[in-house]
Design an enzyme around this catalytic site. Structure first.
Site, PDB file in Angstrom:
ATOM      1  N   ASP A   1      -8.575  -3.908  -2.086  1.00 57.95           N
ATOM      2  CA  ASP A   1      -7.149  -4.040  -2.401  1.00 57.95           C
ATOM      3  C   ASP A   1      -6.860  -3.402  -3.772  1.00 57.95           C
ATOM      4  OD1 ASP A   1      -4.451  -4.596  -2.215  1.00 57.95           O
ATOM      5  OD2 ASP A   1      -4.662  -6.769  -2.447  1.00 57.95           O
TER       6      ASP A   1
ATOM      7  N   ASN B   1      -1.728 -10.679  -5.773  1.00 58.54           N
ATOM      8  CA  ASN B   1      -1.212 -11.345  -4.586  1.00 58.54           C
ATOM      9  C   ASN B   1      -2.057 -10.983  -3.362  1.00 58.54           C
ATOM     10  OD1 ASN B   1       0.401 -12.845  -2.936  1.00 58.54           O
ATOM     11  ND2 ASN B   1       2.033 -11.334  -2.762  1.00 58.54           N
TER      12      ASN B   1
ATOM     13  N   HIS C   1      -4.582   1.010  -2.310  1.00 58.93           N
ATOM     14  CA  HIS C   1      -3.258   1.593  -2.536  1.00 58.93           C
ATOM     15  C   HIS C   1      -3.444   2.854  -3.376  1.00 58.93           C
ATOM     16  CE1 HIS C   1      -1.204  -2.005  -0.957  1.00 58.93           C
ATOM     17  NE2 HIS C   1      -2.242  -2.642  -1.484  1.00 58.93           N
ATOM     18  N   LEU C   2      -3.157   4.005  -2.776  1.00 60.47           N
ATOM     19  CA  LEU C   2      -3.294   5.272  -3.508  1.00 60.47           C
ATOM     20  C   LEU C   2      -1.957   5.699  -4.127  1.00 60.47           C
ATOM     21  CD1 LEU C   2      -5.747   7.240  -1.171  1.00 60.47           C
ATOM     22  CD2 LEU C   2      -6.273   5.938  -3.239  1.00 60.47           C
TER      23      LEU C   2
ATOM     24  N   GLY D   1      -1.377  -7.124  -8.898  1.00 62.11           N
ATOM     25  CA  GLY D   1      -2.389  -6.145  -8.474  1.00 62.11           C
ATOM     26  C   GLY D   1      -3.469  -5.888  -9.503  1.00 62.11           C
TER      27      GLY D   1
ATOM     28  N   HIS E   1      -1.569  -0.023 -11.378  1.00 54.49           N
ATOM     29  CA  HIS E   1      -0.213  -0.069 -11.947  1.00 54.49           C
ATOM     30  C   HIS E   1      -0.224   0.625 -13.304  1.00 54.49           C
ATOM     31  CE1 HIS E   1       1.724  -2.591  -8.978  1.00 54.49           C
ATOM     32  NE2 HIS E   1       0.722  -3.425  -9.019  1.00 54.49           N
TER      33      HIS E   1
HETATM   34 ZN   LIG Z   1      -1.441  -7.466   0.674  1.00 56.59          ZN
END
Ligand SMILES: [Zn+2]
Length: 444
Positions: free
Chosen positions: A319, A292, A76-77, A338, A323
């Site tokens: 993943d 998660n 996730h960028l 996360g 945050h």
């Molecule tokens: Zn996921």
């Protein structure tokens, strides 16, 4: 030989000398030299050492591992929309520090990546501000809302390499069926975040003895397994390329194993944290261990490692989910899910190698050749002469203590703060350019 201390920012000539070269794509595992010229792999001395031009830089790699740059199928960028958590600039720098030269970014941005314009935005920011390759993943459904299929044709034409509503499952089975039918025609994978929210509800950690002891609401393994089972049945019905994101439960490994034995086209990934940590990390209400799918039990960890070794799980994906401090500095129930994963991935995973749980070549294959095969990119994840010179050099024995304040990522959220890891990235080369180098070493 020209001697210079500066980091090469143009692809020139680079000799990586005397390292253990491991390239699962060619079955290579020997000590030797690797020469890079004009952004491409020129030769490996294991094959035949070519002539060395006058003008070249040298990285001494004795005692180090030299392998293809890592490929992350899941990160996730956060850009666009959540730049306070991460940007493409900071995320790709963190990736480079972790040894990753290709990262696939998930579409749960704001706006979500459900239109060509969003794919093009990410590609243009990555070209200007990124330092490694960014491959965008498009949404399965409009707005990730789960009710209307996104325009896959438009998204793939603009450069989306796969589709996912990651962060959310595709609950509607007829939508998932349509997505797999498109996948069957186009050959592009559908990546499902398998979680039945009617089971997981507002759970915050693995459901079991630890959640009961802590008085926290649990997410049963069954919330994942039941959707993995449904997806496998749909893939059996309509074909397509089904890929299960971040497998966390032993039961999911068993379902994927039997689907593969049946010949159903399915692939799956597992994260470094699910391979190395258990729900015990949550004890003390550590919000940095809230993720998660949740960290599960020691039995699940063993099953994931076995699944990886046996080829049930195809790739390791971080993943990486950065945050802000505020997102995590609150009570466990309200904290965001996360882990900021790029910079600790190799060190954590090398722990499995040092403990004799996983062999080094398999580990490297799961970070290079196998994700490249998933992406159908024979030019990536390899040190074949002529391939793009994406290379990582790491010291398998260097010990270092994790200090989140030293993370390049904006996300300092890690359950590994203070842990001592053994295995450290020394340099990352992307397209022949040194994009990361540990301060302890220099170019000669
Ligand atoms: Zn996921």
């Amino acid at each position: 030989m020209v001697k210079t201390k500066r980091l090469a920012n143009q692809p020139g000539n680079l000799l990586i000398r005397g390292g253990r070269i491991i390239d699962p794509s060619q079955g290579i595992n020997v000590v030797g030299d690797l020469f890079i010229s004009e952004g491409k792999i020129a030769w490996l001395s294991t094959h035949q050492a070519g002539p060395l031009p006058e003008n070249h830089q040298v990285i001494q790699a004795r005692g180090m591992v030299v392998c293809p740059g890592f490929i992350d199928l899941h990160c996730h960028l956060r850009q666009p929309g959540f730049e306070e958590k991460e940007t493409i600039a900071t995320g790709t720098r963190a990736a480079a520090k972790g040894g990753f030269t290709t990262v696939c970014c998930m579409p749960n941005t704001k706006p979500p990546v459900d239109k060509a314009a969003a794919v093009e935005y990410i590609k243009s920011v990555a070209a200007k501000e990124g330092i490694v390759r960014v491959l965008p993943i498009g949404c399965i459904t409009e707005g990730r809302e789960g009710s209307e299929l996104a325009d896959f044709g438009e998204l793939s034409a603009s450069g989306a390499v796969a589709f996912s509503d990651d962060g959310s499952p595709v609950m509607d089975s007829s939508i998932m069926r349509s997505a797999l039918e498109y996948s069957q025609e186009s050959g592009l994978p559908i990546i499902d975040h398998c979680e039945d929210p009617t089971f997981s509800q507002d759970g915050v950690m693995n459901e079991g003895l630890v959640s009961a002891r802590l008085g926290l609401k649990g997410i049963p393994a069954c919330a994942e397994e039941s959707m993995v089972a449904r997806d496998i049945r749909l893939a059996r019905l309509v074909g397509g390329r089904l890929h299960i994101a971040h497998v966390s439960a032993a039961g999911s490994v068993e379902l994927i194993r039997s689907a593969k034995e049946e010949g159903i086209p399915i692939t799956a990934e597992v994260t470094p944290h699910h391979l190395t940590l258990t729900e015990e990390k949550v004890v003390g209400y550590n919000t940095n261990a809230k993720v998660n799918p949740p960290l599960r039990t020691a039995e699940d960890v063993e099953a994931l490692i076995s699944g990886l070794k046996e080829g049930v799980l195809d790739a390791i994906a971080t993943d990486h989910a950065p945050h802000t401090g505020k997102d995590k500095d609150c009570d466990f129930t309200t904290a965001a899910f996360g882990i900021s994963g790029f910079e600790t991935a190799l060190g954590s995973l090398m722990g499995l190698v040092h403990r004799g749980k996983l062999d080094l070549v398999t580990l490297i294959s799961k970070l290079t050749h196998e994700p490249a095969s998933f992406l159908r990119r024979s030019d990536l994840g390899t040190l074949k002469p002529g391939a793009q010179a994406d290379v990582v050099i790491f010291d398998p024995n260097a010990e270092w203590a994790v200090n989140p304040d030293e993370f390049v990522s904006k996300g300092k959220n890690t359950p590994l703060a203070g842990a001592v890891l053994k295995g450290k990235v020394i340099a990352t080369v992307y397209g022949g350019v040194v994009v990361y180098m540990d301060k302890a070493i220099s170019l000669k």
